[in-house]
Design a protein around this motif. Structure first.
Motif, PDB file in Angstrom:
ATOM      1  N   UNK A  21       0.858  -1.177   0.000  1.00 31.63           N
ATOM      2  CA  UNK A  21       0.000   0.000   0.000  1.00 31.63           C
ATOM      3  C   UNK A  21       0.898   1.231   0.000  1.00 31.63           C
ATOM      4  N   UNK A  22       0.861   2.046  -1.066  1.00 26.37           N
ATOM      5  CA  UNK A  22       1.772   3.189  -1.143  1.00 26.37           C
ATOM      6  C   UNK A  22       1.493   4.267  -0.101  1.00 26.37           C
ATOM      7  N   UNK A  23       0.304   4.263   0.497  1.00 25.95           N
ATOM      8  CA  UNK A  23      -0.017   5.261   1.507  1.00 25.95           C
ATOM      9  C   UNK A  23       0.540   4.922   2.884  1.00 25.95           C
ATOM     10  N   UNK A  24       0.760   3.646   3.160  1.00 28.84           N
ATOM     11  CA  UNK A  24       1.290   3.193   4.452  1.00 28.84           C
ATOM     12  C   UNK A  24       2.531   2.368   4.163  1.00 28.84           C
ATOM     13  N   UNK A  25       3.704   2.914   4.504  1.00 25.90           N
ATOM     14  CA  UNK A  25       4.913   2.182   4.131  1.00 25.90           C
ATOM     15  C   UNK A  25       6.101   2.621   4.995  1.00 25.90           C
ATOM     16  N   UNK A  26       6.969   1.662   5.308  1.00 22.73           N
ATOM     17  CA  UNK A  26       8.238   1.936   5.967  1.00 22.73           C
ATOM     18  C   UNK A  26       9.322   1.314   5.090  1.00 22.73           C
ATOM     19  N   UNK A  27      10.384   2.074   4.806  1.00 26.00           N
ATOM     20  CA  UNK A  27      11.487   1.588   3.976  1.00 26.00           C
ATOM     21  C   UNK A  27      12.814   1.739   4.689  1.00 26.00           C
ATOM     22  N   UNK A  28      13.573   0.634   4.690  1.00 23.99           N
ATOM     23  CA  UNK A  28      14.956   0.663   5.138  1.00 23.99           C
ATOM     24  C   UNK A  28      15.659  -0.478   4.446  1.00 23.99           C
ATOM     25  N   UNK A  29      17.003  -0.495   4.460  1.00 20.57           N
ATOM     26  CA  UNK A  29      17.716  -1.594   3.803  1.00 20.57           C
ATOM     27  C   UNK A  29      17.416  -2.907   4.506  1.00 20.57           C
ATOM     28  N   UNK A  30      17.601  -4.023   3.806  1.00 15.70           N
ATOM     29  CA  UNK A  30      17.397  -5.335   4.417  1.00 15.70           C
ATOM     30  C   UNK A  30      18.403  -5.580   5.539  1.00 15.70           C
ATOM     31  N   UNK A  31      19.672  -5.202   5.281  1.00 16.20           N
ATOM     32  CA  UNK A  31      20.718  -5.418   6.280  1.00 16.20           C
ATOM     33  C   UNK A  31      21.940  -4.572   5.946  1.00 16.20           C
ATOM     34  N   UNK A  32      22.792  -4.435   6.943  1.00 19.56           N
ATOM     35  CA  UNK A  32      24.108  -3.847   6.710  1.00 19.56           C
ATOM     36  C   UNK A  32      25.029  -4.207   7.865  1.00 19.56           C
ATOM     37  N   UNK A  33      26.333  -4.071   7.623  1.00 19.58           N
ATOM     38  CA  UNK A  33      27.344  -4.385   8.631  1.00 19.58           C
ATOM     39  C   UNK A  33      27.984  -3.102   9.133  1.00 19.58           C
ATOM     40  N   UNK A  34      28.400  -3.142  10.377  1.00 20.87           N
ATOM     41  CA  UNK A  34      29.088  -2.006  10.997  1.00 20.87           C
ATOM     42  C   UNK A  34      30.192  -2.574  11.889  1.00 20.87           C
ATOM     43  N   UNK A  35      31.307  -1.868  11.952  1.00 17.76           N
ATOM     44  CA  UNK A  35      32.438  -2.284  12.787  1.00 17.76           C
ATOM     45  C   UNK A  35      32.161  -1.916  14.232  1.00 17.76           C
ATOM     46  N   UNK A  36      32.442  -2.866  15.134  1.00 22.03           N
ATOM     47  CA  UNK A  36      32.232  -2.634  16.560  1.00 22.03           C
ATOM     48  C   UNK A  36      32.980  -1.387  17.017  1.00 22.03           C
TER      49      UNK A  36
END
Length: 128
Positions: A21-36
């Motif tokens: 539904x284009x009116x209700x949506x949340x977008x973020x990447x599936x995953x990512x890595x970060x250094x401790x």
């Protein structure tokens, strides 16, 4: 035509899931890595119908633990909400530690109820 995998990922992220539904949506990447020990920002955006007013936003860690709740902000938290109540829901994690490895989900409360980005974003914290 050969396409860079990063470009393809960005195009798919912008397109969103089929049938959503284009009116209700949340977008973020599936995953990512970060250094401790580093700082990471989870990019995030959300949409809702124009007639809807957002009153509260929440980021959750592994479905259950709130790391940010706009109605209960903790002053010394390593999790900082960089977003707003209009469409930006970016979250900053300061001085990441291994236990930050998890799936994070963003939710927003409106005068019509709650909406959550179901898939979430998987953050993997790795050593040097």
């Amino acid at each position: 035509m050969k396409m860079n995998p990063w470009t393809l990922s960005v195009l798919l992220l912008l397109a969103g899931p089929l049938g959503a539904d284009p009116d209700w949506h949340v977008e973020y990447p599936d995953s990512f890595c970060v250094v401790e020990g580093s700082t990471a920002t989870i990019p995030c955006s959300f949409t809702h119908p124009a007639r809807v007013k957002v009153g509260r936003v929440v980021w959750r860690f592994n479905y259950e633990h709130n790391v940010y709740n706009s109605s209960n902000v903790r002053a010394n938290s390593r999790f900082l909400y960089l977003g707003d109540l209009i469409g930006n829901c970016a979250l900053k994690i300061i001085k990441t530690v291994k236990r930050d490895t998890a799936t994070y989900r963003f939710s927003f409360e409106t005068n019509f109820g709650w909406w959550t980005g179901l898939n979430g974003v998987r953050v993997n914290v790795t050593g040097l």
